[in-house]
Design an enzyme around this catalytic site. Structure first.
Site, PDB file in Angstrom:
ATOM      1  N   CYS A  62      43.024  44.217  36.339  1.00  0.00           N
ATOM      2  CA  CYS A  62      43.094  43.867  37.765  1.00  0.00           C
ATOM      3  C   CYS A  62      41.765  43.439  38.376  1.00  0.00           C
ATOM      4  O   CYS A  62      41.704  42.456  39.115  1.00  0.00           O
ATOM      5  CB  CYS A  62      43.689  45.023  38.570  1.00  0.00           C
ATOM      6  N   HIS A 100      43.125  50.327  41.541  1.00  0.00           N
ATOM      7  CA  HIS A 100      43.647  48.964  41.421  1.00  0.00           C
ATOM      8  C   HIS A 100      43.058  48.101  42.530  1.00  0.00           C
ATOM      9  O   HIS A 100      42.815  48.581  43.644  1.00  0.00           O
ATOM     10  CB  HIS A 100      45.184  48.992  41.539  1.00  0.00           C
ATOM     11  N   ASP A 112      48.925  39.453  43.856  1.00  0.00           N
ATOM     12  CA  ASP A 112      48.509  40.379  42.806  1.00  0.00           C
ATOM     13  C   ASP A 112      48.834  39.772  41.444  1.00  0.00           C
ATOM     14  O   ASP A 112      49.969  39.855  40.969  1.00  0.00           O
ATOM     15  CB  ASP A 112      49.208  41.727  42.979  1.00  0.00           C
TER      16      ASP A 112
END
Length: 240
Positions: A62, A100, A112
């Protein structure tokens, strides 16, 4: 940053919408943690991220994927707020702060491209009704503390703290994710990519194909078969 090279990497046009950029990224840049298991430390320096993801045509997790995608979106004229989120485990417990990195784009869209298996398209962070997406049925709800809980198919995925952050704020947890035995990223390798009709994943030494909801698994016999599969399905060459 070379925007043209980045757009070429994901097969998108300069005038592409956020909707199309999001899907293009998910179908071309894999979510993967291979460097952690090759003892190669992950850098959050923008030049290093660009070199890895665009020039060397690798993926990342991420902090890398959303970290670089944020820069692309800003170069294309979008406003981007980097936000920290805590991921819910299978036991329903929340992970550590800065677990995250997610992005709120143009004030309303949750983008995302760094969560692995998640929504195909950006979600609205202001819509409190169920949002249907090829990746599932998503709900974004506000908590009493003003955070945002994202649910997928009725199960909590992660909890967003909406305070704006900088990429460097995630450095400590990025290091933790690479080094701690408690991090699920250190427990095994994963490489996964959205496809036109499903998803392709290598988890450990198992090749997993999901097509139209049907799942098949193939055990890859030996390191050569594993390297060949990374190259064939993800364009990743790990050498000998």
């Amino acid at each position: 940053m070379d925007v043209t090279a980045y757009l070429d990497r994901i097969g998108a046009a300069p005038a592409a919408s956020l909707h199309d950029l999001h899907r293009a990224h998910l179908t071309t840049v894999p979510f993967e943690n291979l460097d952690i298991h090759r003892d190669e430390r992950i850098s959050l320096d923008p030049d290093d991220l660009f070199d890895k993801i665009v020039r060397r045509r690798r993926g990342g997790f991420c902090y890398e994927l959303n970290g670089l995608f944020a820069l692309l979106l800003e170069q294309l004229g979008h406003t981007v707020t980097r936000v920290a989120a805590r991921v819910y485990g299978d036991d329903g417990r929340l992970g550590p702060p800065f677990d995250h990195l997610a992005l709120i784009v143009d004030g309303d869209r949750l983008a995302d491209v760094g969560f692995g298996d998640h929504s195909t398209y950006p979600l609205s962070v202001t819509d409190r009704t169920v949002q249907d997406d090829p990746g599932g049925r998503f709900l974004v709800e506000e908590t009493a503390d003003g955070d945002l809980r994202v649910l997928r198919d009725g199960r909590p995925a992660y909890l967003i703290e909406t305070r704006p952050r900088e990429l460097r704020d995630f450095a400590a947890t990025c290091w933790y994710q690479q080094t701690s035995p408690a991090s699920h990223f250190t427990r095994g390798t994963v490489c996964t990519l959205l496809t036109g009709d499903g998803r392709i994943t290598i988890s450990g030494k198992t090749l997993i194909r999901t097509v139209a909801g049907s799942r098949t698994e193939t055990v890859l016999d030996g390191q050569e078969a594993l390297r060949d599969a990374y190259r064939e399905h993800f364009g990743i060459s790990l050498g000998g």
